[in-house]
Design an enzyme around this catalytic site. Sequence first.
Site, PDB file in Angstrom:
ATOM      1  CG  ASP A 101     -57.069  59.522  63.627  1.00 17.54           C
ATOM      2  OD1 ASP A 101     -56.432  58.014  64.373  1.00 17.54           O
ATOM      3  OD2 ASP A 101     -56.520  59.476  62.694  1.00 17.54           O
ATOM      4  CG  ASP A 161     -51.301  54.908  63.070  1.00 17.24           C
ATOM      5  OD1 ASP A 161     -50.932  54.139  62.377  1.00 17.24           O
ATOM      6  OD2 ASP A 161     -50.983  56.213  61.990  1.00 17.24           O
TER       7      ASP A 161
HETATM    8  N1  GLY Z   1     -51.289  58.657  62.216  1.00 21.20           N
HETATM    9  C1  GLY Z   1     -51.154  59.112  61.214  1.00 21.20           C
HETATM   10  C2  GLY Z   1     -49.890  58.976  61.137  1.00 21.20           C
HETATM   11  O1  GLY Z   1     -49.080  58.576  62.093  1.00 21.20           O
HETATM   12  O2  GLY Z   1     -49.040  59.426  60.440  1.00 21.20           O
END
Ligand code: GLY
Length: 388
Positions: A101, A161
């Site tokens: 992330d 994501d």
């Molecule tokens: N990227 C993790 C979520 O959207 O919860």
Amino acid sequence: MVDISTLEKMDGTLLEKAIKEAVAVNRHYLAPFTDSFRYSHSEDNFYAPSENVEWTTGFWTGELWLSYELSGDEAFKDAALKQVDSFYDRIVRKIDVEHHDMGFLYSPSCVAAYKLTGSEKARKAALMAADNLISRFQEKGQFIQAWGKVGDPKEYRLIIDCLLNLPLLFWATETTGDGKYRDIAERHFSTAIGCVLRPDDSTYHTYYFDPETGKPDRGVTAQGNRNGSAWARGQAWGIYGSALAYRHTGSDKALDVFRRSLSFFLAHLPSDVIPYWDFDFDNPSDEPRDSSALAIAICAMLEAADDIGGEEGNELRDKAGRLMAPLYEKCAVRNPEESNGLLLHGTYARKSQWNTCRNRGVDECNLWGDYYYLEALRRLKGKWEPYW
Ligand code: GLY
């Protein structure tokens, strides 16, 4: 299904009101959240302070940059620059960065800082984060591994994501001239959309690969209701991720994924517009909503409106404005007594009988919901240089 053309549009007066209210809430809570970050989600609509950990802290710094852009108030800029120091420290000391992330963390904080102020420290921090991100690329399978130790066979998967982490790599190539970042972003994008997008235009949350052969193996949910369902926020990440990939690459494939994933999302909105946390649910249902999914999708529509232009662009902008009005009416925080966040009725994670979650931030504010709501307001106000 909601007929979006019948919804009243957020007009200029309402937009200015919404911006004023959001910036006022952020200004009110600036002092306690300058040296401190915020926890990923609220409890009873109020965030507790947090260290700079988890995947979510960049959204708060991003809100400070947006608030600065929307108000011109230097206090927001000064606070955001202080937080850039913390992001620099975090990547140098490798604090909670063993995951993919990097884009969620470093685009709205440090890339934004570099674009808005020219801060070299922010640029350096964001480039270190980009290097960290590409170190997770798996040649066998051609994807960026989302979670866990790189190469762990139990964690040999990507998640939808991650499409929002790719703009950090496109930016890294733009700013350094080194094509390796863009190359990995393009290869990951191609692998990801090849497996997460289903024939009915819904999406898998995560997809496993065979660690021996690199062959795509199976789609599995983490935060959705079940493996075969469409987790509302995952679908929204797919929409915005493909819109941003289209912006950076001009690829027909990215545009096609954007159109398809958006059309599924819009066709499955309930009649009162705010999506349930998973598209398995439709009204009437007692399941909680995820307002953040709608905020993300609106930003994607406004991004694509600029990139596509013409009649389709105008239609996207028009629809985004019509979806924004109910998002504001039903979910926006109007004053600092109500909450220290900006967008109510989000869901971070909802436990179901099939997924691996515990209930977390259910019917609460979450940092990305607040951030994308504010980004949508900024985009509706006029031309914007994205942090993504
Ligand atoms: N990227 C993790 C979520 O959207 O919860």
